[in-house]
Design a protein around this motif. Structure first.
Motif, PDB file in Angstrom:
ATOM      1  N   SER A  30       4.931   1.092  11.257  1.00 23.32           N
ATOM      2  CA  SER A  30       3.898   0.247  11.570  1.00 23.32           C
ATOM      3  C   SER A  30       4.187  -1.143  10.375  1.00 23.32           C
ATOM      4  CB  SER A  30       2.557   0.852  10.394  1.00 23.32           C
ATOM      5  OG  SER A  30       2.787   1.113   9.032  1.00 23.32           O
ATOM      6  N   SER A  31       5.834  -1.234   9.964  1.00 25.29           N
ATOM      7  CA  SER A  31       6.022  -2.401   9.212  1.00 25.29           C
ATOM      8  C   SER A  31       5.191  -2.720   8.335  1.00 25.29           C
ATOM      9  CB  SER A  31       5.830  -3.693   9.814  1.00 25.29           C
ATOM     10  OG  SER A  31       6.817  -3.607  10.619  1.00 25.29           O
ATOM     11  N   THR A  32       4.550  -1.481   7.558  1.00 29.96           N
ATOM     12  CA  THR A  32       3.595  -1.280   6.204  1.00 29.96           C
ATOM     13  C   THR A  32       3.713  -1.296   5.051  1.00 29.96           C
ATOM     14  OG1 THR A  32       1.678  -0.253   7.436  1.00 29.96           O
ATOM     15  CG2 THR A  32       1.475  -0.276   5.081  1.00 29.96           C
ATOM     16  N   TYR A  33       3.646  -2.373   3.848  1.00 28.57           N
ATOM     17  CA  TYR A  33       3.740  -2.017   2.853  1.00 28.57           C
ATOM     18  C   TYR A  33       2.639  -1.115   2.105  1.00 28.57           C
ATOM     19  CZ  TYR A  33       7.779  -5.189   3.125  1.00 28.57           C
ATOM     20  OH  TYR A  33       8.750  -6.725   2.705  1.00 28.57           O
ATOM     21  N   THR A  34       3.346  -0.020   0.741  1.00 29.49           N
ATOM     22  CA  THR A  34       2.468   0.682  -0.225  1.00 29.49           C
ATOM     23  C   THR A  34       3.530  -0.172  -1.271  1.00 29.49           C
ATOM     24  OG1 THR A  34       2.165   1.806   1.508  1.00 29.49           O
ATOM     25  CG2 THR A  34       1.951   2.799  -0.798  1.00 29.49           C
ATOM     26  N   TYR A  35       2.656  -0.331  -2.784  1.00 24.39           N
ATOM     27  CA  TYR A  35       2.756  -0.540  -3.542  1.00 24.39           C
ATOM     28  C   TYR A  35       2.284   0.876  -4.235  1.00 24.39           C
ATOM     29  CZ  TYR A  35       3.251  -5.022  -1.842  1.00 24.39           C
ATOM     30  OH  TYR A  35       3.620  -5.905  -0.300  1.00 24.39           O
ATOM     31  N   ILE A  36       3.209   0.818  -5.533  1.00 22.96           N
ATOM     32  CA  ILE A  36       3.207   1.934  -6.965  1.00 22.96           C
ATOM     33  C   ILE A  36       3.031   1.091  -8.042  1.00 22.96           C
ATOM     34  CG2 ILE A  36       3.333   3.891  -7.822  1.00 22.96           C
ATOM     35  CD1 ILE A  36       4.910   5.166  -5.686  1.00 22.96           C
ATOM     36  N   GLY A  62       0.374  -6.652   2.789  1.00 25.11           N
ATOM     37  CA  GLY A  62       0.660  -5.452   3.315  1.00 25.11           C
ATOM     38  C   GLY A  62       1.437  -5.460   4.409  1.00 25.11           C
ATOM     39  N   HIS A  63       2.210  -7.037   4.812  1.00 27.90           N
ATOM     40  CA  HIS A  63       3.114  -5.878   6.078  1.00 27.90           C
ATOM     41  C   HIS A  63       3.559  -7.317   5.817  1.00 27.90           C
ATOM     42  CE1 HIS A  63       0.654  -2.531   8.477  1.00 27.90           C
ATOM     43  NE2 HIS A  63      -0.258  -4.245   8.434  1.00 27.90           N
ATOM     44  N   ASP A  64       5.002  -6.622   7.185  1.00 30.83           N
ATOM     45  CA  ASP A  64       5.549  -7.939   6.982  1.00 30.83           C
ATOM     46  C   ASP A  64       7.044  -7.526   8.555  1.00 30.83           C
ATOM     47  OD1 ASP A  64       6.691 -11.573   6.365  1.00 30.83           O
ATOM     48  OD2 ASP A  64       8.685  -9.800   7.148  1.00 30.83           O
ATOM     49  N   TYR A  65       7.002  -8.838   9.081  1.00 31.83           N
ATOM     50  CA  TYR A  65       7.322  -8.090  10.327  1.00 31.83           C
ATOM     51  C   TYR A  65       8.717  -8.660  10.214  1.00 31.83           C
ATOM     52  CZ  TYR A  65       3.033  -6.827  11.298  1.00 31.83           C
ATOM     53  OH  TYR A  65       1.139  -6.431  11.320  1.00 31.83           O
ATOM     54  N   HIS A  73       7.849 -10.499  -0.361  1.00 27.14           N
ATOM     55  CA  HIS A  73       6.924 -10.941  -1.058  1.00 27.14           C
ATOM     56  C   HIS A  73       7.115 -12.723  -1.007  1.00 27.14           C
ATOM     57  CE1 HIS A  73      10.348 -11.132  -3.878  1.00 27.14           C
ATOM     58  NE2 HIS A  73      10.434 -11.506  -4.641  1.00 27.14           N
ATOM     59  N   SER A  74       6.507 -14.010  -1.557  1.00 25.59           N
ATOM     60  CA  SER A  74       5.830 -15.252  -2.135  1.00 25.59           C
ATOM     61  C   SER A  74       4.927 -15.807  -3.179  1.00 25.59           C
ATOM     62  CB  SER A  74       4.851 -15.765  -0.692  1.00 25.59           C
ATOM     63  OG  SER A  74       4.622 -16.808  -0.411  1.00 25.59           O
TER      64      SER A  74
END
Length: 370
Positions: free
Chosen positions: A11-17, A170-173, A178-179
Motif C-alpha cells: 500500500s506504500s504506507t509509512y508506519t512510525y514508532i 503517510g505514503h510515498d510512491y 521525508h521532507s
C-alpha cells in the motif's frame, strides 16, 4: 532523536514508532495489519512498551492493525474524534496531547483528505498522514474530503509550523522518506504559490481511481481493523481467511465441537479463564501467558497432543485476535484450523466495554465462572 520509519510495499504506507528513551514507552502511528508481526518484532528489538496506537484518519487503502496490536501488547487505541472510529479508546481533538513517558504527541486537526484527518507533532517532527505528502497532498474527492478544507489545513496549519520541522508523510510512491515544512511550503507543486481557487481546480482535475481495497478497508478501520461481523458472515458459513482455514461464528464452532468434528481450544491465559469465565470441556492452551504475555513455548506440543488426526481445530480467545495468530500456527503444524469470530467476550461497545456485543458468552453457549 529520529522516529522509526517502517514501510508497507503493498500500500506504500509509512508506519512510525516514536518512544521515550528513558521509560521506553512508545506510540505507533498508522500501523498496517499485514505488518503486525514486523511491528511486534521492532518493539521487541528496541525493548519498547507500546502504550498507544494512533490513526491519522480512516484509511481507504489498507487495514489498520490497531486492534491486533492492542490485543497483543495491552496498548490503547487513539483516533481523531471526527473520524467515527468508535472502538478507539481515546477520541482525539485538536490541540490534545498524548503522553508517553516524558514525551508528548500534539494533535492538529488537518481536514481535507477526510473530515477527521489529523497530523501529529513530536519534537521537531510532524506526521502528516494523507494530508501533506512529499511534493503533493492527499486526494479530496471522496470520504468526506474537501479541497477547500485541505487548502486551509496546508496553508494555515501545517505551513505555519517552523521551517525546519521534518515532514513524515503517510505514503510515498517514489521512494522518498521525508521532507521539511520549508521545502513543502515553497516547492510543493500542488499548493505552493497557488490561490484557493487554483488549488480547488488542480484537485478537481486529478480524476484518480478509487483505492482498490476501499470497500473492505473503510468498514474494517472504523472498528480499529478488527474484522469480526460474525452475523454478517452467516451463522453457519465459513469465511475464507489468509493463512488458515477460515473464520467461523461461535455457534458454528459450537456445533462442530459438540458433533465431534472439531476440538475446541481456548487460547486465552489461565488468568482470563479464571477471572472472566471458561468453557467446560474446552482444551485450555494459552497462546501467550502472564507475566508479560510471553509466547507459550509449549503451544505446539500441547496442540498436537490435544487434536486427533482428521479433526478440525477451532480456536477461541478474548475477542478473535490472538486466535487468528494461533490458527495460522496450527495450520503450519498441519491442522485444519479455524478462528472463532468475536471470541469469548465479543467486540467492545461504544463505551469500550466488552460482553455486550457478540461473542461466545453473549450467544448463550456453555460457559462457567471460575
Amino acid at each position: 532523536m529520529q522516529p522509526i520509519q517502517l514501510f508497507d510495499p503493498q500500500s506504500s504506507t509509512y508506519t512510525y514508532i516514536v518512544f521515550d528513551e528513558t521509560s521506553r514507552d512508545a506510540v505507533i502511528i498508522d500501523p498496517v495489519d499485514e505488518q503486525v508481526e514486523r511491528d511486534l518484532a521492532v518493539l521487541r528489538q528496541y525493548g519498547l512498551k507500546l502504550l498507544w496506537t494512533v490513526e491519522t484518519h480512516t484509511h481507504a487503502d489498507h487495514i489498520t492493525s490497531a486492534g491486533l496490536l492492542a490485543e497483543h501488547t495491552g496498548a490503547q487505541t487513539a483516533a481523531p474524534q471526527a473520524c467515527g472510529i468508535s472502538t478507539a479508546a481515546l477520541q482525539m481533538v485538536d490541540g490534545e496531547l498524548l503522553r508517553f513517558g516524558k514525551e508528548t504527541l500534539l494533535a492538529l486537526h488537518t481536514p481535507g483528505h477526510t473530515a477527521g484527518s489529523m497530523s501529529f507533532v513530536w519534537r521537531e517532527h510532524v506526521f502528516t498522514g494523507d494530508t501533506l505528502l512529499i511534493n503533493g497532498c492527499g486526494r479530496t474527492d471522496f470520504q468526506s474530503g474537501s479541497a477547500e478544507a485541505m487548502y486551509h489545513s496546508l496553508t494555515e496549519v501545517l505551513f505555519k509550523l517552523p521551517d525546519d520541522n521534518v515532514v513524515w508523510p503517510g505514503h510515498d510512491y517514489q521512494g522518498r522518506s521525508h521532507s521539511t515544512i520549508a521545502t513543502e511550503r515553497n516547492c510543493n507543486t500542488r499548493v505552493a504559490g497557488r490561490t484557493l481557487e487554483e488549488f480547488i481546480a488542480v484537485m478537481a482535475a486529478l480524476n484518480l481511481p478509487k483505492p482498490k481495497r476501499m470497500e473492505e478497508a473503510v468498514p474494517a478501520n472504523l472498528a480499529s481493523g478488527v474484522r469480526h461481523d460474525a452475523d454478517g458472515a452467516g451463522a453457519q458459513a465459513v469465511r475464507p481467511a489468509l493463512g488458515y482455514a477460515g473464520d467461523v461464528s461461535a455457534t458454528l464452532a459450537h456445533d462442530w465441537w459438540k458433533s465431534g468434528d472439531a476440538v475446541l481450544v481456548d487460547v486465552r491465559t489461565d488468568a482470563e479463564r479464571e477471572w472472566v469465565g471458561f468453557v467446560p470441556g474446552a482444551v485450555p492452551l494459552a497462546w501467550k501467558q502472564w507475566p508479560g504475555m510471553a509466547m507459550n513455548a509449549g503451544f505446539d506440543e500441547g496442540l498436537c497432543a490435544a487434536v486427533e488426526p482428521g479433526k478440525k481445530v477451532v480456536l477461541l480467545c478474548r475477542s478473535g485476535v490472538r486466535s487468528v495468530a494461533a490458527a495460522k500456527r496450527a495450520t503450519e503444524l498441519g491442522f485444519e484450523a479455524y478462528n472463532i469470530l468475536e471470541g469469548f467476550e465479543g467486540d467492545p461497545d461504544a463505551n469500550a466495554q466488552r460482553g455486550h456485543k457478540g461473542g461466545w458468552r453473549l450467544q448463550g453457549l456453555p460457559w462457567r465462572q471460575g
